[in-house]
Design an enzyme around this catalytic site. Sequence first.
Site, short mmCIF file in Angstrom:
data_model
loop_
_atom_site.label_atom_id
_atom_site.label_comp_id
_atom_site.label_asym_id
_atom_site.label_seq_id
_atom_site.Cartn_x
_atom_site.Cartn_y
_atom_site.Cartn_z
N LYS A 1 5.54 -2.46 7.95
CA LYS A 1 6.60 -1.78 7.22
C LYS A 1 7.81 -2.71 7.18
O LYS A 1 8.35 -3.09 8.22
CB LYS A 1 7.00 -0.47 7.90
CG LYS A 1 8.12 0.28 7.16
CD LYS A 1 8.69 1.44 7.98
CE LYS A 1 7.77 2.61 8.00
NZ LYS A 1 8.39 3.79 8.66
N GLY B 1 8.60 3.59 0.21
CA GLY B 1 9.50 4.70 0.47
C GLY B 1 10.94 4.24 0.37
O GLY B 1 11.21 3.05 0.14
N ASP C 1 9.46 15.46 13.00
CA ASP C 1 8.97 15.38 11.62
C ASP C 1 7.45 15.39 11.60
O ASP C 1 6.82 14.57 10.95
CB ASP C 1 9.51 14.13 10.92
CG ASP C 1 9.43 14.23 9.40
OD1 ASP C 1 9.19 15.35 8.89
OD2 ASP C 1 9.57 13.21 8.72
N SER D 1 12.96 3.83 2.66
CA SER D 1 13.34 2.93 3.75
C SER D 1 12.70 1.56 3.62
O SER D 1 13.11 0.63 4.30
CB SER D 1 12.96 3.55 5.10
OG SER D 1 11.56 3.64 5.20
N GLY D 2 11.71 1.41 2.76
CA GLY D 2 11.10 0.10 2.60
C GLY D 2 9.69 0.19 2.07
O GLY D 2 9.23 1.23 1.60
N LYS D 3 8.97 -0.95 2.14
CA LYS D 3 7.60 -1.04 1.66
C LYS D 3 6.65 -1.21 2.83
O LYS D 3 7.03 -1.73 3.88
CB LYS D 3 7.43 -2.21 0.70
CG LYS D 3 8.16 -2.06 -0.63
CD LYS D 3 7.87 -3.24 -1.55
CE LYS D 3 8.56 -3.05 -2.90
NZ LYS D 3 8.29 -4.18 -3.81
N VAL D 4 5.40 -0.77 2.62
CA VAL D 4 4.36 -0.94 3.63
C VAL D 4 3.27 -1.83 3.04
O VAL D 4 2.81 -1.60 1.92
CB VAL D 4 3.77 0.42 4.05
CG1 VAL D 4 2.69 0.22 5.11
CG2 VAL D 4 4.86 1.34 4.57
N ILE E 1 0.82 -1.22 0.00
CA ILE E 1 0.00 0.00 0.00
C ILE E 1 0.86 1.27 0.00
O ILE E 1 0.33 2.37 -0.02
CB ILE E 1 -0.95 0.03 1.21
CG1 ILE E 1 -0.17 -0.09 2.52
CG2 ILE E 1 -2.00 -1.05 1.09
CD1 ILE E 1 -1.05 0.05 3.75
N GLY E 2 2.18 1.11 0.03
CA GLY E 2 3.05 2.28 0.01
C GLY E 2 4.50 1.86 -0.09
O GLY E 2 4.88 0.76 0.34
#
Length: 995
Positions: free
Chosen positions: A708, A689, A818, A691-694, A686-687
């Site tokens: 994640k 980035g 952040d 740093s990795g996948k979700v 579903i996402g």
Amino acid sequence: MIFLFLSFLFFSFPFPSHSLNQEGLYLLQVKNSFSGSNDALSSWNPRDPTPCHWFGVTCDPTTHSVTSLDLPSSNLAGPFPSLLCRLPSLCFISFLNNSINDSIPTDISACQTLTRLDLSQNLLTGDLTASLADLPNLKYLDLTGNNFSGDIPESFGRFQKLEVISLVYNLLDGTIPGFLGNISTLKMLNLSYNPFSKGRIPPELGNLRNLEILWLTQCNLVGEIPDSLGRLKKVTDLDLAVNNLVGPIPSSLTELTSVVQIELFNNSLTGELPRGFSNLTNLRLLDASMNRLTGNIPDELTRLPLESLNLYNNRFEGTVPPSIADSPNLYELRLFGNQLSGELPVNLGKNSPLKWLDVSSNQFTGEIPASLCEKGELEELLMIKNEFSGQIPASLSECRSLTRVRLGFNKLSGEVPAGFWGLPHVYLLELVDNSFSGPIAKTIANAGNLSLLIISRNEFNGSIPEEIGFLQNLIQFSGGENSFSGLLPESIVNLTDLGILDLHRNQLSGELPSGTESWKKLNELNLASNSFSGKIPDGIGSLSVLNYLDLSNNQLSGEIPTELQKLKLNQLNLSNNRLSGELPPLFNKEMYKNSFLGNPGLCGDFTGSCNGRNKDSNRGFVWLLRSIFVLAAVVLVVGVVWFYLKHRSFKKGRAMDKPKWTLMSFHKLGFSEKEILDSLDEDNVIGTGSSGKVYKVVLSNGEAVAVKKLWGGLKKGYESEDLEKGQAQTHDDGFQAEVETLGKIRHKNIVKLWCCCTTRDSKLLVYEYMPNGSLGDLLHGSKGGLLEWPTRYKILVDAAEGISYLHHDCVPPIVHRDVKSNNILLDGDFGARVADFGVAKVVDATGKGPKSMSVIAGSCGYIAPEYAYTLRVNEKSDIYSFGVVILELVTGRLPVDPEFGEKDLVKWVCTTLDQKGMDHILDPKLDSCFKEEICKVLNIGLLCTSPLPINRPSMRRVVKMLQEVGAENQQKSTKKDGKLTPYYYEDASDQGSVA
């Protein structure tokens, strides 16, 4: 006999008394009157004989009577305790930064011995208490940061000994009264940041002959500055900034012989600077910027021992007096936005520790003075939009203190000194629109903090060095319209934070590098008008945030990758290449008609037909089809046999090869790691980035979790997806921070971390699943219309409570670092959870102030201004970021937008509010019936984004203010016995910006 002797001792020497004295009993009653946590008062022991050793209590060493009660930031809540006035010697009370509420009681006048009262940063409401003036010994009164409204009471003119009064950041809406000029003992008067009604500066303030500090910033003042202020012979700090003052600066101000700083910025003052500044021998700072002043800069002004001179955004003409270079203490000189001409003084910076120089948007000519960094302290060099010529001085290549350089839009030329490319602390280097030549030096590898490299429209040549790939913080590389040649370096794909890559109109050639899929944050790719050849890399199709792609006017060949259909592009231009084959179905539409012109080999509805080519190929089609069937049958038989043999051996070795997962849970789990691992396939992503996948994983019990999976095998130095500005932190660091922070937090508005699973090469974080995604995606995506104002308000309150918990209830406090709309997740009922703690930091528990980080963490548009300059980490940075989120929800706009130009959302809101009014700011999707409530929330957002950290409210107070807005709105709409329920403060929605 022994019995009689013991009896004598017993009655002759009675046991000591342990009963608490009367003052201690009063203080215990005060303690019991406060609600909430009383941990700070845990030392208040009723078994002590006196309270003199209790926390926050000071006694007279002789009489042992209580003289002082000092309880700042002690989590105290409740009304002000009038019982304190029964302490006969009490002269000092400080409840700074607590939750003291209601109003100040009228019987406070009974505290006859009181000399100092500090109730700043609390939740006090109502009118100012007139009986405060009946305290005969009061010298210090600080009510900053409360919710007092109405007028300043007339009784305040009767103070007998008052020296300091501060009413900053309240809701006072009368006018500044002249009777304050009767307090002859006053040394400091601070009324800044109140929504006063329009009014003039009372000329009676000139009677305050002992006044040393006069702060009237943003008090809605109009009219001219009265001449009477020139009688304030002892004043050292005069601040009348951010008002609507008009007319000339009165010459009487040059008689303030003790003044150290004068701040008149952001008014509508006209005329010339008055003559006579040479009298102000103590003047260190003069800021008259953002007015309409004219004339020349007086030479006498530059002979003063100035440290800071800000005269930008006026209409000054003429040249800068050469004597300004002789000021021994000058560290800040801002003259931008005037009509100044001539050359800068050749010795500027030679005799002074110059830190900030901004002379942009003038008509200066000549060369850049070589002495600007003579003292080695220059940090900002801003000279855009002038007519400077010549080369960059070689001396600046040794100025290691530089952080921000803007030399664009001038007539500079020659090669940039090699050392200048590699200055280690520069994060912005802008040389656009000059005539610079030569290559980018390999020394650029040393520019470890460089984030923005903007060198378009020059005559740079040579190849782009491989060392460009060492700049792990680079988020923009704009080098279009130069003469760069050769290949695009392979190392450029290492720039994982890159958001803009613009090298159009150069002479670059060769194939595009492989590995472009690593540009996960790339938003704009413009390589048009070069000589690139080969195929378009398939990896470009995986760049999920790319919305501008221009590869036109090159020599690219082959088919258009079908992966490009995954992109959500606002601009696509692949015209004038050598592309061939069928157009992918998504692009075979009228709207893309002009995106593929000049590619004769392409075929589609708008580029030509492939029919002729198909006729030539039909002859061998049947033979090819038969061959495929025969080959497929052979492959099938061989494959079945091979699969059987492999499956048998695989079952034997599976137990040995299976990685061993370690599970660490933070809550009681109803699932195992096997159930998670079996669902990590691409259909559940579903996402993605850097740093990795979700993944979304639906468990056997029907519930869903978000997983994640961090990328494995990263080397030290690769950055977390949360770090927009180059935080040197590995994914391992981010994983550790996330686990250590979320693993111990329990709060309804903080995303729940169920567990983490680790192997040697992989790490998983399992969170509660948020079906409505992030606030940022929902607000700025196609479903933004779902967020009506009541939903947005609920989200703000939820998120504020989560951040308040981090700041005030965690021990030690936690700074998120952040806070942004993409890190606020929404459940099925639009309840908000604060998420993503990969860069969170614990506040320094030693009490020595905020901790300094090595580089900036956070996201563009959300970073507090002082954090960007000082790298100091504290709660105020989060409060600024949350203020930006408030402005997002009120305006519906992104924190940074090309429409804003060089502004961000905060500056755009303040400017638009001032110039066009409230209606041009509010999100048009919002129902106008909520306008009053929305405007009040906007004011809270502007409070949170105040440029000065000290002026931002605490998160606890932000929560309270948001709740009061909601309660007030409800109370206004509810009638009881035919009367409206009273509410906390008057409507300030038309008062404009607060910050």
